[in-house]
Enzyme design. Structure first.
Site, PDB file in Angstrom:
ATOM      1  N   GLY A 178       0.765  -1.349  -0.047  1.00  0.00           N
ATOM      2  CA  GLY A 178       0.020   0.038   0.081  1.00  0.00           C
ATOM      3  C   GLY A 178       0.848   1.337  -0.182  1.00  0.00           C
ATOM      4  O   GLY A 178       0.239   2.331  -0.322  1.00  0.00           O
ATOM      5  N   CYS A 185     -28.973  -8.129 -15.332  1.00  0.00           N
ATOM      6  CA  CYS A 185     -28.158  -7.666 -16.729  1.00  0.00           C
ATOM      7  C   CYS A 185     -28.901  -8.258 -17.757  1.00  0.00           C
ATOM      8  O   CYS A 185     -29.685  -9.291 -17.781  1.00  0.00           O
ATOM      9  CB  CYS A 185     -26.920  -8.660 -16.961  1.00  0.00           C
ATOM     10  SG  CYS A 185     -26.245  -8.539 -18.514  1.00  0.00           S
ATOM     11  N   CYS A 221     -27.261 -11.435 -19.768  1.00  0.00           N
ATOM     12  CA  CYS A 221     -27.085 -12.704 -19.210  1.00  0.00           C
ATOM     13  C   CYS A 221     -27.954 -12.961 -17.810  1.00  0.00           C
ATOM     14  O   CYS A 221     -27.884 -14.107 -17.361  1.00  0.00           O
ATOM     15  CB  CYS A 221     -25.646 -12.839 -18.918  1.00  0.00           C
ATOM     16  SG  CYS A 221     -25.092 -11.927 -17.531  1.00  0.00           S
ATOM     17  N   CYS A 273     -24.093  -6.009 -18.100  1.00  0.00           N
ATOM     18  CA  CYS A 273     -22.753  -6.330 -17.540  1.00  0.00           C
ATOM     19  C   CYS A 273     -21.827  -5.439 -18.049  1.00  0.00           C
ATOM     20  O   CYS A 273     -21.468  -5.311 -19.129  1.00  0.00           O
ATOM     21  CB  CYS A 273     -22.276  -7.721 -17.675  1.00  0.00           C
ATOM     22  SG  CYS A 273     -23.244  -9.085 -16.748  1.00  0.00           S
ATOM     23  N   CYS A 293     -20.054 -11.633 -18.908  1.00  0.00           N
ATOM     24  CA  CYS A 293     -21.411 -11.772 -19.388  1.00  0.00           C
ATOM     25  C   CYS A 293     -21.279 -12.849 -20.849  1.00  0.00           C
ATOM     26  O   CYS A 293     -22.393 -13.476 -20.882  1.00  0.00           O
ATOM     27  CB  CYS A 293     -21.713 -10.268 -20.260  1.00  0.00           C
ATOM     28  SG  CYS A 293     -23.527 -10.001 -20.239  1.00  0.00           S
TER      29      CYS A 293
END
Lengths: 282, 356, 192
Positions: free
Chosen positions: A31, A240, A243, A265, A271
């Site tokens: 980080g 979606c 899908c 998506c 997807c």
């Protein structure tokens, strides 16, 4: 040398070594932003140069590269970067998340859970999570040294006092390994939980700001929140349209000028895979 | 309603690039610009691209200008992206601007000075009237009269002031300066590093900053001690030889700006220097670099740091037009994932505000 | 120069392969990495340790080593790095003999903990599946690593190194052609 007369991966070996040293230290201090001598790349600063520099320093002939922008493999900048690496490194490319060994991304984490043996490379525009609160790098460096993140907590607290919610929906700051405040890059907050204890290695490159940072595998990545106001990522409340997924992050598509819209998506590979599976099942 | 995700990014990119090439060439009935023409007749554009592209090569700069359709920031970017791939053989010796073969040299602080004032090829004192004779392809101009070779020596004006002890001396240092192209900026940035950044910096940005110091944002009292433009020798000392060899001459413009300094507890009142040096004939850039250099010395001279031009992080992080243009223009890239998350957030906040 | 053995046979792909091994080692502390492409380093340099130096060292990295003049000449020729006599001044250290004291090495600063030394330590043996229990970033639950040939007092020195976080030294352990890494974040329990 590649056919173009440039070194493998475009960067010269000195530059790669400098970036590789920075990457190893970045992994050792999860980080923490490691400054590096970013070079001009043949793509403009702000268009993924940091991610490209990281990928170019990591990639080898045996890798399979996937590049996404906004979750999609076919967005123009993703196409452009994928072509760049096909040209200067001659590596195999793929659109399948599961088949890739290196995934360079802008603004999304794939829906498919990443695994060991994969590296996720983020393109980062502003690596400093505190920059909107304190633009001076000399000051923010001091804050990171002291782990003094009071400014950010005050900002979140003020958001909650004013709106009842944290008003950040993307680039939502995270605490890495319980120590460093980190920008997850402008991914939607929806993706933040995927960073936590991810089995894949996560590398972040900011070319214009000349910073590299990293999250090792299985490292705690916590979105900042308060006990009485826990972190709550949002997605559009719809399946979606292609899908049927109720789990994936959705793009809103405006279909006419009368307010008609649909949701699909953002992750095109996820997807497409689901659509194929659904067709096969029928 | 059926929805088909937009595919074919690759084809779209190729078509756009083909269109760009066509636009760049323009009307094919017209003769194509040669690099030699650009180099010779758009020489100041070439100079600017070399300065901001941080690479001295007139031919490549001309190519970049041609390829960039005259967009000088794009051209500087092309040159930078090329220069970064070049192997590094070493560093030249510092150029001796005192030994410059001068084509222009003026001072605003002295009417007469050793070596004299040389106006040279300048726009100064031209009346800015469009020259329609040029539009009619004016032909070859009469050659300029040549002055007899004057005094060979042209000492620097700042040196004359220093003899009297009125110019704050610069501390000479043999230390290897840090290299902006290899290490990222770090603050406080030493003056050599600041000058590197300013020399590559955008002329327009520095012009406005320099201007602001004249208007009270930074308390500058500048005089042009001297501007000189001409050819200097670039020398390189290969370690295996142990003596310098000449690589060739390049044109540079140098500006030494003389500024008042009130003095401090440890220093008597004296003049201080702002310094500008750029590739080619780039007088505006050299002047404005000198103004900003002086403004950035505020902290080390014990002056209050209040104005934008005195703020190291503000100036140095924002003066590079290759970085700036990339980031500003990246806003053209798709941001719909983040925008979608903002949409959801705003809808949520509005729903809750309406419900209360 | 005639007595110098070669470095990497194919420098660009070999350095890339070793870097990936190092990156994987640093990202998954205690997992052993191997690469087929080995440089022909003069004794007492272990092939893995030599490969790490070729991968990371150059004119910009001061290196300290105790492997003798043959190894020094080899490294200086192939990597072009400056060699320093003072361990505290080095960015990379290669210890073939006694381990330098961790506390005497450059641990970086609170603001710049990345400006810290990496110690490449040659050891007699590395095995996974037994020995220490390692935890920390990069480790799902725990990794096991057994290291042969560490000096007594290593665990105490390592624990002290970890307490300085974010400052600290990162360690690369090399045995023959094998390497494993311990970044400063790794906690060690049990006997090696």
């Amino acid at each position: 040398m590649t056919a173009l007369g440039y070194n493998f991966g475009y960067l010269d070996e000195n530059t790669k070594r400098m970036i590789r040293r920075a990457l190893l230290k970045a992994v050792a201090v999860p980080g923490h932003q490691v400054p590096f001598g970013a070079r001009e790349m043949p793509l403009p600063y702000g268009w993924g140069t940091g991610g490209i520099a990281v990928t170019a320093s990591v990639i080898g002939a045996g890798d399979r590269l996937k590049v996404i922008d906004q979750g999609a493999d076919d967005t123009t900048n993703a196409v452009s970067i994928r072509r760049f690496f096909a040209k200067v490194a001659g590596v195999e490319t793929t659109e399948r998340t599961g088949e890739a060994t290196i995934i360079q991304t802008r603004h999304r984490i794939p829906e498919t859970r990443l695994r060991e043996g994969q590296i996720l490379v983020y393109q980062v525009p502003m690596p400093e999570p505190l920059f909107r609160l304190e633009p001076r790098v000399s000051e923010t460096k001091r804050m990171h040294a002291l782990a003094d993140y009071g400014l950010m907590h005050v900002k979140l607290y003020e958001d909650i006092a004013r709106h009842g919610h944290v008003a950040m929906s993307y680039n939502y700051p995270v605490l890495v390994g319980g120590r460093y405040l980190m920008s997850p890059s402008p991914i939607p907050a929806f993706d933040n939980p995927k960073m936590d204890r991810m089995p894949a290695l996560q590398l972040f490159g900011a070319g214009r700001e000349k910073r590299i940072y990293a999250v090792p595998p299985y490292t705690a990545v916590k979105s900042l929140d308060f006990e009485d106001h826990p972190f709550r990522p949002a997605r559009a409340d719809a399946p979606c349209a292609l899908c049927g997924s109720r789990e994936s992050y959705l793009d809103e598509v405006v279909v006419d000028d009368k307010g008609g819209r649909m949701f699909v998506c953002s992750d095109t590979d996820y997807c497409a895979t689901r659509q194929t599976q659904r067709e096969a099942a029928e | 309603m059926a929805y088909v995700a937009v595919k074919g990014g690759e084809r779209a990119i190729e078509a756009a690039h083909a269109w760009l090439a066509e636009e760049r060439r323009g009307d094919p009935a017209l003769p194509e610009l040669s690099l030699a023409q650009i180099e010779a007749q758009l020489g100041l554009a070439v100079d600017r691209v070399m300065a901001e592209g941080a690479c001295h090569d007139r031919g490549l700069a001309a190519l970049a200008i041609k390829q960039a359709r005259g967009d000088l920031i794009e051209a500087a970017f092309l040159l930078r992206a090329y220069r970064t791939t070049l192997p590094r053989f070493g560093a030249s010796l510092p150029v001796e601007t005192e030994a410059m073969r001068v084509r222009r040299r003026i001072s605003a602080t002295y009417k007469e000075l050793p070596g004299g004032q040389v106006l040279g090829p300048t726009f100064d004192y031209t009346h800015r009237l469009l020259d329609f004779a040029l539009a009619a392809e004016g032909g070859v101009p009469a050659s300029a009269p040549e002055a007899p070779a004057g005094e060979l020596s042209m000492p620097r004006v700042t040196g004359l002031l220093a003899q009297e002890g009125l110019m704050a001396p610069e501390q000479p240092s043999e230390a290897e300066p840090r290299d902006l192209t290899r290490e990222p900026l770090d603050f406080p940035a030493e003056r050599p590093l600041r000058l590197q950044a300013l020399a590559r910096g955008d002329e327009g940005f520095l012009l406005s900053l320099g201007y602001s110091t004249q208007r009270g944002y930074g308390n500058a009292h500048p005089f042009v001690g001297e501007i000189r433009m001409g050819a200097v020798m670039v020398e390189f000392e290969p370690p295996e030889l142990g003596f310098p060899i000449d690589l060739g001459e390049i044109t540079v413009t140098e500006c030494q700006m003389v500024n008042q300094f009130a003095g401090s507890k440890t220093e008597p009142p004296q003049f201080t220097r702002g310094y500008g040096l750029v590739f080619g004939q780039g007088e505006r850039k050299a002047m404005t670099m000198a103004l900003v250099d002086r403004a950035l010395r505020a902290a080390e001279l014990g002056e209050p740091v209040e104005a934008p031009a005195q703020d190291q992080e503000f100036v140095l992080y924002h003066c590079d037009n290759v970085e700036a243009t990339g980031f500003v223009e990246h806003l053209k890239l798709p941001h719909y994932v983040d925008f979608q998350s903002e949409l959801e957030k705003i809808r949520l906040l509005r729903r809750e505000a309406g419900g209360e | 120069m005639s007595g110098l053995t070669p470095g990497f046979a194919d420098p660009v792909p070999d350095a890339q392969a070793w870097f990936r091994a190092l990156l994987e080692a640093m990202a998954r502390p205690g997992r052993i990495q191997r690469v087929a492409a080995l440089p022909q380093a003069p004794a007492p340099l272990a092939p893995a340790a030599a490969a790490v130096l070729l991968t990371l060292a150059d004119a910009e990295t001061p290196v300290w080593m105790d492997a003798g003049p043959g190894a020094e000449e080899w490294l200086r020729f192939h990597a072009g790095c400056p060699l320093v006599a003072e361990p505290g001044a080095a960015g990379f250290l290669l210890a073939a003999g006694a381990m330098p004291e961790l506390a005497a090495l450059d641990a970086g600063t609170e603001e710049e903990p990345h400006r810290s030394a990496t110690l490449i330590l040659q050891v007699a043996g590395l095995e996974t599946g037994r020995g220490w229990r390692l935890t920390g970033p990069g480790i799902g639950t725990e990794h096991r690593l057994s290291v042969e040939g560490l000096p007594g007092g290593f665990l105490a020195a390592w624990a002290a190194n970890g307490r300085r976080f974010p400052r600290g030294i990162d360690l690369v352990l090399c045995a023959g052609d094998r390497l494993a890494a311990l970044p400063r974040t790794t906690r060690i329990e049990g006997a090696g």
